[in-house]
Design a protein around this motif. Structure first.
Motif, PDB file in Angstrom:
ATOM      1  N   ALA A 147      -4.776   8.954  10.681  1.00 41.78           N
ATOM      2  CA  ALA A 147      -5.238   8.312   9.441  1.00 41.78           C
ATOM      3  C   ALA A 147      -4.054   7.935   8.556  1.00 41.78           C
ATOM      4  N   LEU A 148      -3.057   8.819   8.475  1.00 37.73           N
ATOM      5  CA  LEU A 148      -1.858   8.506   7.683  1.00 37.73           C
ATOM      6  C   LEU A 148      -1.101   7.333   8.283  1.00 37.73           C
ATOM      7  N   ALA A 185       6.496  -0.766   0.728  1.00 36.77           N
ATOM      8  CA  ALA A 185       7.397  -0.329   1.808  1.00 36.77           C
ATOM      9  C   ALA A 185       7.762   1.146   1.624  1.00 36.77           C
ATOM     10  N   ALA A 186       7.988   1.553   0.373  1.00 42.26           N
ATOM     11  CA  ALA A 186       8.296   2.966   0.105  1.00 42.26           C
ATOM     12  C   ALA A 186       7.095   3.857   0.412  1.00 42.26           C
ATOM     13  N   HIS A 187       5.902   3.393   0.068  1.00 38.72           N
ATOM     14  CA  HIS A 187       4.692   4.164   0.382  1.00 38.72           C
ATOM     15  C   HIS A 187       4.543   4.344   1.889  1.00 38.72           C
ATOM     16  N   LEU A 191       4.377   7.903   3.838  1.00 38.71           N
ATOM     17  CA  LEU A 191       3.199   8.283   4.618  1.00 38.71           C
ATOM     18  C   LEU A 191       3.545   8.703   6.050  1.00 38.71           C
ATOM     19  N   THR A 192       4.669   8.209   6.548  1.00 35.85           N
ATOM     20  CA  THR A 192       5.024   8.519   7.954  1.00 35.85           C
ATOM     21  C   THR A 192       6.347   9.260   8.044  1.00 35.85           C
ATOM     22  N   ARG A 196       8.128  13.783   7.726  1.00 37.06           N
ATOM     23  CA  ARG A 196       8.899  14.536   8.727  1.00 37.06           C
ATOM     24  C   ARG A 196      10.192  15.074   8.167  1.00 37.06           C
ATOM     25  N   ALA A 197      10.692  14.453   7.064  1.00 37.79           N
ATOM     26  CA  ALA A 197      11.994  14.859   6.506  1.00 37.79           C
ATOM     27  C   ALA A 197      11.910  16.207   5.823  1.00 37.79           C
TER      28      ALA A 197
END
Length: 197
Positions: A147-148, A185-187, A191-192, A196-197
């Motif tokens: 979903a993300l 683009a930042a969103h 979201l992805t 992970r960071a």
């Protein structure tokens, strides 16, 4: 020439002058149809194009907002992560729709409707758009991570739409579109990759 002849000539001259002046007075009181000038026609074309651009931009961001709402409804546990982004998208929808262009039709004859300001083209276009049934938002994946990813893809698509509109947008609106596209683009990153960071 006798006095009677002069009077007759003078009377005839005055009558001829009056007859010539009367049609001019009547025309001034009742103007005929006025053809709009090239500048008026061009100004109307530009205003309509800007209103259509605003409507497309607002519609794209509103669709994205609906995707956020659907994702939040399907995955309430994602609320801490999605709510700030959703708030930002809602602000974009509002900002992109503000200041709709008012269009005055360049009509051939002045009339009460032509001389008064008409409703903005973006408002009338959105009214006609709201008359049609709104498409239901895309289904949300059952898996939260998927979903993300889908939401991130929707952010990228919306950002690309705003970026493409920069070419035809007036300067002030182009700056707003560029800002909204950059935020999208930042969103997408948040979201992805940002998770992970």
């Amino acid at each position: 020439m006798t006095t009677t002849g002069r009077r007759a000539l003078l009377t005839a001259g005055i009558a001829a002058a009056a007859a010539t002046a009367l049609p001019g007075c009547t025309a001034a009181e009742e103007p005929g149809p006025r053809k709009p000038g090239a500048a008026e026609v061009e100004a109307e074309r530009v205003a309509r194009a800007e209103a259509a651009l605003r409507l497309r931009s607002v519609t794209a961001s509103r669709s994205l907002l609906e995707r956020y709402d659907a994702a939040l409804a399907a995955h309430p546990a994602l609320a801490p992560r999605l709510t700030p982004l959703r708030r930002s998208v809602a602000a974009h929808v509002k900002a992109l729709g503000e200041g709709g262009t008012t269009v005055r039709p360049a009509t051939a004859a002045p009339s009460p409707t032509a001389t008064t300001t008409t409703a903005s083209a973006s408002a009338s276009a959105s009214a006609s758009a709201s008359a049609r049934p709104a498409p239901s938002p895309a289904p949300v994946a059952a898996d939260p991570r998927t979903a993300l990813n889908e939401l991130a893809a929707a952010e990228r698509t919306t950002s690309d739409t705003h970026t493409a509109a920069l070419v035809t947008a007036p300067p002030e609106y182009a700056r707003l579109l560029a800002s909204v596209a950059a935020a999208g683009a930042a969103h997408s990153y948040l979201l992805t990759e940002g998770a992970r960071a």
